[in-house]
Scaffold this active site. Structure first.
Site, PDB file in Angstrom:
ATOM      1  CE  LYS A 110      -3.858  -2.243   2.367  1.00  0.00           C
ATOM      2  NZ  LYS A 110      -4.642  -2.420   3.605  1.00  0.00           N
ATOM      3  CG  ASP A 133      -9.248   0.809   5.645  1.00  0.00           C
ATOM      4  OD1 ASP A 133      -9.102   0.274   4.536  1.00  0.00           O
ATOM      5  OD2 ASP A 133      -8.433   0.706   6.578  1.00  0.00           O
ATOM      6  CD  GLN A 174      -3.428  -4.028   6.771  1.00  0.00           C
ATOM      7  OE1 GLN A 174      -3.570  -2.995   6.132  1.00  0.00           O
ATOM      8  NE2 GLN A 174      -3.854  -5.183   6.315  1.00  0.00           N
TER       9      GLN A 174
HETATM   10  N1  GUN Z   1      -6.990  -6.100   6.588  1.00  0.00           N
HETATM   11  C1  GUN Z   1      -7.425  -6.802   5.509  1.00  0.00           C
HETATM   12  N2  GUN Z   1      -7.960  -5.983   4.589  1.00  0.00           N
HETATM   13  C2  GUN Z   1      -7.866  -4.735   5.088  1.00  0.00           C
HETATM   14  C3  GUN Z   1      -8.248  -3.460   4.578  1.00  0.00           C
HETATM   15  O1  GUN Z   1      -8.799  -3.308   3.488  1.00  0.00           O
HETATM   16  N3  GUN Z   1      -7.961  -2.408   5.404  1.00  0.00           N
HETATM   17  C4  GUN Z   1      -7.385  -2.559   6.610  1.00  0.00           C
HETATM   18  N4  GUN Z   1      -7.170  -1.468   7.341  1.00  0.00           N
HETATM   19  N5  GUN Z   1      -7.024  -3.732   7.112  1.00  0.00           N
HETATM   20  C5  GUN Z   1      -7.263  -4.812   6.345  1.00  0.00           C
END
Ligand code: GUN
Length: 301
Positions: A53, A120, A97
């Site tokens: 990311k 998110d 995350q």
């Molecule tokens: N863990 C798995 N997918 C995601 C996501 O799209 N965002 C976040 N913050 N954590 C995740």
């Protein structure tokens, strides 16, 4: 193989190129889009996702502010980090995350993020607004990416029976909400199956569009797929494979080869949904930055 591949990697690259253009236009107006990224502890899979990311952000001209507290951080200290990012005018989006270590309260952390920085789309304000048809509410990246993939097949979702397997807050649940919306790429009839569903195959076989997000390697077998279906495999699972250099390979939640003999369209793993998740996150971040220029009132998402 009968099915055509849905090339998430290419589609995501197109979206990222558009995002980079938007970011550069914003920078010319004096706003460099910024994403605060919080990774608690050293979970290997989360580290890989976060690295992907942040690298994608750099490529798109989005500044990242990376914060990596130890796994034993207290709830209070983690909330203080979120508060600091909420208050930082250069941080337009915040990503914590998930999953967090067990001693931390994910819900409280998610709710602490300002809805206008919740790129998110996990905050209940954004989830609620999305469910009520507000197109401006931030949507979670993975289901938003899945909708985009389906749109790009050219298959009309209107009135189609979509079967979603999995009811997580990150994918299955928001996916169902999105596909029920009165909008292009939605207007579907949606069934959500899950771990307590009886006779799963009888349900999946009804899916003109079948979306699987359960995290169990190859759980959906080829003979559970309806002829001519669009199959979207959200799963990314490591399975041991001594014949490979790394000792493992990645498989989805769908038995790919067999499903591809019955489906009309199918996503590969890797290279299907995964790259879209990142592209949609970047897109949300640039949208959040754009809104600060447009003077969105505090709390508007
Ligand atoms: N863990 C798995 N997918 C995601 C996501 O799209 N965002 C976040 N913050 N954590 C995740």
């Amino acid at each position: 193989m009968r099915a055509k591949l849905i090339d998430g990697k290419r589609i995501a690259a197109d979206i990222r190129a558009d995002v980079a253009k938007d970011a550069s236009a914003l920078a010319a107006e004096g706003v460099t889009p910024g994403l605060g990224v919080v990774l608690v502890g050293g979970d290997p899979a989360s580290q890989v996702y976060v690295r992907m990311k942040t690298r994608a952000c750099e490529e798109a001209g989005i500044a990242t502010r990376d914060i990596k507290p130890d796994a034993d951080i207290t709830q209070e200290d983690l909330l203080s980090i979120v508060d600091e990012l909420n208050a930082d005018p250069d941080t337009h989006g915040i990503l914590v995350q998930l999953p967090l270590p067990k001693h931390l309260n994910e819900r409280e952390v998610t709710e602490r993020i300002l809805p206008e920085k919740d790129v998110d789309g996990f905050h209940p304000v954004n989830q609620g607004r999305m469910a009520q048809g507000d197109r401006d509410a931030f949507r979670p990246a993975t289901p938003a990416g899945v909708q985009e993939l389906i749109k790009r097949t050219g298959v009309d979702t209107t009135g189609k029976h979509v079967v979603i397997v999995g009811r997580s807050n990150i994918v299955g649940m928001p996916m169902s909400t999105i596909l029920l919306q009165k909008e292009p790429g939605a207007n579907a009839t949606v069934t959500v199956a899950h771990s307590r569903t009886k006779d799963l195959a009888s349900i999946t076989l009804q899916g003109e569009i079948l979306i699987v997000a359960v995290g169990v390697p190859e759980m959906v077998k080829g003979d559970m797929v309806r002829e001519g279906a669009v199959v979207i495999d959200v799963g990314v699972n490591r399975v041991d494979d001594p014949s490979t250099e790394r000792g493992y390979r990645l498989v989805g939640d769908v038995e790919f080869e067999a499903a591809a003999e019955r489906a009309d369209w199918i996503t590969p793993v890797p290279g299907g949904v995964g790259p879209m998740t990142i592209a949609m996150l970047l897109s949300n971040t640039v949208r959040a930055a754009r809104r600060t220029l447009e003077g969105a009132p505090a709390g508007a998402a």
